[in-house]
Motif scaffolding. Structure first.
Motif, short mmCIF file in Angstrom:
data_model
loop_
_atom_site.label_atom_id
_atom_site.label_comp_id
_atom_site.label_asym_id
_atom_site.label_seq_id
_atom_site.Cartn_x
_atom_site.Cartn_y
_atom_site.Cartn_z
N GLU A 13 0.86 -1.20 0.00
CA GLU A 13 0.00 0.00 0.00
C GLU A 13 0.88 1.23 0.00
O GLU A 13 1.79 1.37 0.82
CB GLU A 13 -0.90 -0.01 1.23
N GLY A 29 0.23 4.29 0.82
CA GLY A 29 0.06 5.12 2.01
C GLY A 29 -0.03 4.25 3.25
O GLY A 29 0.76 3.33 3.44
N GLU A 30 -0.99 4.55 4.11
CA GLU A 30 -1.22 3.72 5.29
C GLU A 30 -2.24 2.63 4.97
O GLU A 30 -3.05 2.76 4.05
CB GLU A 30 -1.73 4.59 6.46
N THR A 53 -5.41 0.40 4.75
CA THR A 53 -6.84 0.67 4.84
C THR A 53 -7.51 -0.38 5.73
O THR A 53 -6.93 -1.43 6.03
CB THR A 53 -7.49 0.64 3.45
N GLN A 91 1.05 -5.60 10.64
CA GLN A 91 2.02 -4.96 9.75
C GLN A 91 3.07 -5.94 9.24
O GLN A 91 3.74 -5.66 8.24
CB GLN A 91 2.72 -3.80 10.48
N THR A 138 3.87 -0.70 3.72
CA THR A 138 3.18 0.57 3.61
C THR A 138 4.20 1.71 3.66
O THR A 138 5.41 1.48 3.67
CB THR A 138 2.17 0.75 4.75
N LYS A 139 3.69 2.95 3.71
CA LYS A 139 4.59 4.10 3.79
C LYS A 139 5.50 4.03 5.02
O LYS A 139 6.59 4.59 5.02
CB LYS A 139 3.80 5.41 3.79
N SER A 140 5.05 3.31 6.05
CA SER A 140 5.88 3.14 7.25
C SER A 140 7.13 2.33 6.96
O SER A 140 8.10 2.36 7.74
CB SER A 140 5.06 2.45 8.35
N ASN A 170 5.61 8.57 0.60
CA ASN A 170 4.88 7.32 0.50
C ASN A 170 5.71 6.23 -0.18
O ASN A 170 6.72 6.51 -0.83
CB ASN A 170 3.58 7.54 -0.29
#
Length: 341
Positions: free
Chosen positions: A283, A285-286, A288, A313, A318-320, A335
């Protein structure tokens, strides 16, 4: 290297990954904006508002869709109507007209003209190496097969890519591909723009657009069975897929329920993710809610309770996780772009 990235690469080298490509993968395909869901929704909304100017009753109905039951026609605007979403607006428009007109408003035939993005090309290169031999997608466009074709330069023949959109194509297959090169299967479970362009009258109904169509697999039980099998036996990598898409989510959740009482429950987070069919999600971004639902259901099916976001996770990029990828391929922005992943 982080455990989940190592796990993904190991699975890929052992040919256990099946990419599931959603709209996000084709988001930046040119011509710009053609496949972007917000732009597609806006096209439908504009047409419906034009229709509403001719019908007071339709205007009142559209206001109800917008949550403005006591509103007046002047309250009806494109931005509010767009909030209803693609599936709802498409279903209303098709009931007023037909599937062909809806597809024409959305310019589905033009999806054949889209050029592959770098993401499509990277996936094609991996397939050329023989690490991926199947792709499942809800996208109508032809970017993936074009990218695979371009990876061959002059040596390509259409026999090296098999696009499957219906039961007949799924059943009747003669492998006349060149054994020197990998054969790629692309399963288009929501319809194909090329087929619509060639035969709009017969193919329009196969372009999945409406709320009603998204609730089940319709006559495409072959696709449901194929998807169930891959969820059971391979690692599905969901990429560019973050929307509701009920028939996909519900099928995944049903397969997860099968795992509950089959003796695989370990209650150990590390062991759970090491199963050969543990899913991955990418993903930009974060995460969903719908992505969280898939991953958390997988963990719960294997005996975990009181699941934390950090545990979920372990199956998501993700962006993280951007810093993890920046170590190997620095990329601008905040992102996790599909190209970088």
């Amino acid at each position: 290297m982080h455990d989940k990235l190592r796990r993904l690469i190991d699975r890929l080298f052992r040919k256990m990954i099946v990419p599931f490509l959603g709209a996000g993968v084709s988001y930046n395909a040119n011509p710009d904006g053609l496949t972007r869901t917000p732009d597609m929704i806006r096209r439908l909304a504009q047409e419906l508002i034009l229709e509403a100017k001719k019908s007071t009753e339709l205007a009142k109905f559209l206001l109800c869709i917008c949550g403005k039951q006591d509103g007046t026609e002047s309250d009806l605007c494109i931005d509010k109507l767009c909030n209803a979403g693609m599936a709802v607006l498409a279903e209303v428009y098709i009931h007023l007209h037909n599937e062909v007109k809806a597809c024409n408003i959305l310019r589905v035939a033009e999806f054949c003209d889209l050029e592959p993005t770098p993401t499509h090309c990277y996936i094609a290169y991996i397939a050329r190496e023989g690490y991926i031999n199947e792709i499942i997608t809800t996208n109508y466009d032809t970017c993936m097969e074009k990218a695979y074709e371009k990876s061959f330069n002059r040596n390509f023949t259409s026999r090296q890519v098999r696009v499957v959109t219906n039961l007949s194509e799924y059943r009747h297959f003669i492998d006349d591909s060149n054994p020197k090169y990998p054969l790629l299967h692309i399963y288009k479970i929501n319809g194909c723009a090329k087929k619509f362009k060639e035969d709009p009258q017969n193919e329009a109904a196969n372009i999945v657009l409406t709320e009603r169509q998204l609730q089940n697999w319709r006559e495409n039980k072959w696709a449901q069975d194929m998807f169930r099998d891959r969820c059971r036996t391979r690692s599905i990598l969901f990429s560019g897929f973050g929307s509701e898409e009920p028939q996909i989510r519900h099928t995944v959740l049903q397969v997860m329920d099968e795992f509950i009482n089959n003796g695989q429950n370990s209650g150990n987070n590390v062991e759970v993710w090491d199963y050969e069919n543990s899913p991955f999600i990418a993903e930009w971004g974060e995460m969903t809610f719908y992505q969280f639902q898939i991953l958390s259901s997988y963990l719960r099916a294997h005996g975990l309770t009181q699941i934390t976001i950090n545990e979920v996770q372990e199956g998501a990029f993700t962006k993280s996780d951007k810093e993890l990828f920046d170590r190997y391929l620095p990329w601008n922005g905040k992102n996790l772009d599909m190209e970088q992943f």
